[in-house]
Scaffold this active site. Structure first.
Site, PDB file in Angstrom:
ATOM      1  N   HIS A  75       0.853  -1.201   0.000  1.00  0.00           N
ATOM      2  CA  HIS A  75       0.000   0.000   0.000  1.00  0.00           C
ATOM      3  C   HIS A  75       0.884   1.244   0.000  1.00  0.00           C
ATOM      4  O   HIS A  75       1.712   1.412   0.887  1.00  0.00           O
ATOM      5  CB  HIS A  75      -0.897   0.026   1.248  1.00  0.00           C
ATOM      6  CG  HIS A  75      -2.064  -0.907   1.159  1.00  0.00           C
ATOM      7  ND1 HIS A  75      -3.251  -0.675   1.799  1.00  0.00           N
ATOM      8  CD2 HIS A  75      -2.229  -2.071   0.479  1.00  0.00           C
ATOM      9  CE1 HIS A  75      -4.091  -1.667   1.537  1.00  0.00           C
ATOM     10  NE2 HIS A  75      -3.493  -2.520   0.750  1.00  0.00           N
ATOM     11  N   TYR A 203      -8.771   5.542   8.066  1.00  0.00           N
ATOM     12  CA  TYR A 203      -8.860   5.875   9.485  1.00  0.00           C
ATOM     13  C   TYR A 203      -9.855   7.033   9.574  1.00  0.00           C
ATOM     14  O   TYR A 203      -9.565   8.136   9.094  1.00  0.00           O
ATOM     15  CB  TYR A 203      -7.517   6.339  10.033  1.00  0.00           C
ATOM     16  CG  TYR A 203      -6.464   5.244  10.147  1.00  0.00           C
ATOM     17  CD1 TYR A 203      -6.267   4.569  11.345  1.00  0.00           C
ATOM     18  CD2 TYR A 203      -5.640   4.907   9.079  1.00  0.00           C
ATOM     19  CE1 TYR A 203      -5.289   3.582  11.476  1.00  0.00           C
ATOM     20  CE2 TYR A 203      -4.662   3.920   9.192  1.00  0.00           C
ATOM     21  CZ  TYR A 203      -4.496   3.264  10.395  1.00  0.00           C
ATOM     22  OH  TYR A 203      -3.535   2.294  10.519  1.00  0.00           O
ATOM     23  N   PRO A 295      -3.782   0.372  19.126  1.00  0.00           N
ATOM     24  CA  PRO A 295      -3.612  -0.133  17.759  1.00  0.00           C
ATOM     25  C   PRO A 295      -3.662   0.920  16.656  1.00  0.00           C
ATOM     26  O   PRO A 295      -3.349   0.619  15.508  1.00  0.00           O
ATOM     27  CB  PRO A 295      -4.770  -1.125  17.613  1.00  0.00           C
ATOM     28  CG  PRO A 295      -5.787  -0.688  18.604  1.00  0.00           C
ATOM     29  CD  PRO A 295      -5.039  -0.072  19.740  1.00  0.00           C
ATOM     30  N   LYS A 299       1.353  -0.237  15.302  1.00  0.00           N
ATOM     31  CA  LYS A 299       2.771  -0.315  15.641  1.00  0.00           C
ATOM     32  C   LYS A 299       3.163  -1.534  16.474  1.00  0.00           C
ATOM     33  O   LYS A 299       4.347  -1.847  16.607  1.00  0.00           O
ATOM     34  CB  LYS A 299       3.202   0.958  16.402  1.00  0.00           C
ATOM     35  CG  LYS A 299       3.223   2.191  15.533  1.00  0.00           C
ATOM     36  CD  LYS A 299       4.375   2.123  14.541  1.00  0.00           C
ATOM     37  CE  LYS A 299       4.210   3.057  13.380  1.00  0.00           C
ATOM     38  NZ  LYS A 299       4.487   2.473  12.084  1.00  0.00           N
TER      39      LYS A 299
HETATM   40  C1  PHB Z   1      -5.954  -4.288  11.055  1.00  0.00           C
HETATM   41  O1  PHB Z   1      -6.033  -4.502   9.848  1.00  0.00           O
HETATM   42  O2  PHB Z   1      -6.313  -5.136  11.891  1.00  0.00           O
HETATM   43  C2  PHB Z   1      -5.393  -2.988  11.511  1.00  0.00           C
HETATM   44  C3  PHB Z   1      -4.875  -2.105  10.584  1.00  0.00           C
HETATM   45  C4  PHB Z   1      -4.370  -0.889  10.990  1.00  0.00           C
HETATM   46  C5  PHB Z   1      -4.379  -0.551  12.325  1.00  0.00           C
HETATM   47  C6  PHB Z   1      -4.878  -1.434  13.271  1.00  0.00           C
HETATM   48  C7  PHB Z   1      -5.390  -2.658  12.856  1.00  0.00           C
HETATM   49  O3  PHB Z   1      -3.890   0.657  12.708  1.00  0.00           O
END
Ligand code: PHB
Ligand code: APR
Length: 392
Positions: A75, A203, A295, A299
């Site tokens: 990505h 996000y 999360p 990281k």
């Molecule tokens: C996930 O795909 O589980 C995931 C991706 C990005 C994050 C946290 C979890 O910041």
């Protein structure tokens, strides 16, 4: 009593412990892992899914990188949204790098298969584990399995046993400081066999709460929404989950969102935590055993792998040439990178979530920060630089 003698005894066979054992094995250093859960359980846990290039490189260096190279999705950016306003963070043009979307479950499987092929011993389903004789030349890990008690003696013990493990507790409280922040919300996550909302991660911040649209493959999506710490999974039907998600992500994405039954649903609290130091006598601590990040920013695993990079090189130098510099410097060196990742994860969490009992001013500050991000390439670059992973 079953007795084992090895070079390094590792508590915990999650990604940290298995990566360390594999790198040591490749360098001719013996290790035995002691794991509380049956490995079947370890191999099915669902965790985050974004790998920094440094983590992919470490997998490759360990000889475990073939599948991530084949199946990992590269990505070159991700989306931040605030209500309906969207900003793409273009990792490629900002910092000339990418991240790889590849589930931690797959990383764990790849490592486990490699350890099996190398004949590395994992004593799984072990209870009553304890670290003993740390102040001697031959510390050990003891425990009990179905076939009775065991003891693994080694030159060094490494605690890779996660946040709820026992190894960290072996550092006396007089020399250990724990730093912690618990956030007043959790993440409710689901996995569904549906087409991902977008080809890149989103996000999404919203006055009602945060959401994340992520993925595992073309037909497997991972979504999260911010929830209350009091919530239980039973209170969240699939319908309620999808409705909430759709109301918090940009409307153009919500309108074309494919929904379907969840195949996994769970709630995780958000926490920042660091233990200092990460070494005491012949014990080293690495991964989630030494630190937790929320999360947001993905990281956790990446930070665990940078610890393992520093620790494995220190151990290899010591075993190959008697040079103790890397081992003595491990805790300080790892902590420097850990604190920077802690800061980034805390910052991204603060930017994107709604905090209970916050005043209206806080919401305005988040909005202004998002708008500043939209207009400043320099600010975007700082975000991108952290997201792709700071150098080891
Ligand atoms: C996930 O795909 O589980 C995931 C991706 C990005 C994050 C946290 C979890 O910041
Ligand atoms: N004895 C033996 N094993 C133990 C004990 C114990 N007392 N306590 C915990 N364990 C095991 C757990 O069952 C688990 O399999 O230690 C392992 C720790 O694994 P993780 O929690 O996955 O931690 P780590 O290997 O450091 O992985 C890094 O990155 O994205 C984050 O939290 C995520 O798991 C991820 C982590």
């Amino acid at each position: 009593m079953q007795r084992f003698i090895t070079d390094i005894a590792i508590v915990g066979a999650g990604p940290s412990g298995m990566m360390l054992a594999k790198l040591l094995h490749n360098a001719g250093i013996r290790a035995i892992l002691i794991e509380r859960q049956p490995m079947q359980h370890v191999l099915t846990r669902i965790r985050a899914g974004v790998l920094e290039q440094g983590s992919v490189n470490l997998l490759t260096q360990a000889g475990v990188g073939a599948r991530v190279a084949r199946e990992g999705q590269r990505h070159s950016g991700f989306m931040l949204s605030y209500g309906d306003d969207q900003l793409r963070i273009d990792l490629e043009s900002l910092v000339n790098s990418e991240v790889t979307v590849y589930g931690q479950t797959e990383v764990t499987k790849d490592l486990y298969n490699a350890l099996n092929a190398d004949g590395i011993v994992i004593l799984d389903h072990a209870s009553e584990t304890a670290v003993i004789d740390l102040d001697t030349e031959q510390p050990a890990i003891t425990g009990v399995r179905d076939d009775g008690p065991f003891e693994v003696r080694a030159q060094f013990v490494v605690g890779c046993d996660g946040f709820r493990g026992i190894a960290r507790q072996a550092i006396p409280e007089s020399v250990r400081t724990d730093y912690e922040r618990i956030y007043p919300f959790g993440w409710l996550g689901i996995l569904s066999e549906t087409k991902p909302a977008n080809h890149e991660l989103i996000y999404a911040s919203h006055p009602n709460g945060f959401s994340l649209c992520s993925m595992r493959s073309e037909r497997l999506s991972r979504y999260y929404i911010q929830c209350s710490l009091q919530d239980t999974v039973d209170e969240w039907s699939d319908e309620r989950f999808w409705e909430t998600l759709k109301s918090q992500i940009p409307q153009d994405i919500a309108q074309s969102l494919e929904t379907g039954p969840s195949i996994e649903k769970s709630i995780a609290p958000l926490r920042s935590f660091v233990c200092e130091p990460l070494q005491y006598q012949r014990l080293f601590i690495a991964g989630d055993a030494g630190h937790i990040v929320p999360p947001t920013g993905a990281k956790g695993l990446n930070l665990a792998f940078s610890d393992i990079h520093y620790l494995s090189s220190g151990l290899i130098s010591y075993f190959h040439s008697g040079d103790e510099t890397g081992l003595n410097g491990y805790s300080d060196k790892a902590l420097k990178r850990i604190w920077k990742s802690e800061r980034f994860s805390w910052w991204m969490t603060s930017l994107l979530h709604k905090f209970e009992s916050e005043d209206t001013f806080a919401e305005k500050m988040r909005r202004a920060e998002f708008e500043f991000l939209c207009q400043s390439r320099d600010y975007q670059r700082a975000l991108a630089e952290n997201y792709i992973g700071l150098p080891y």
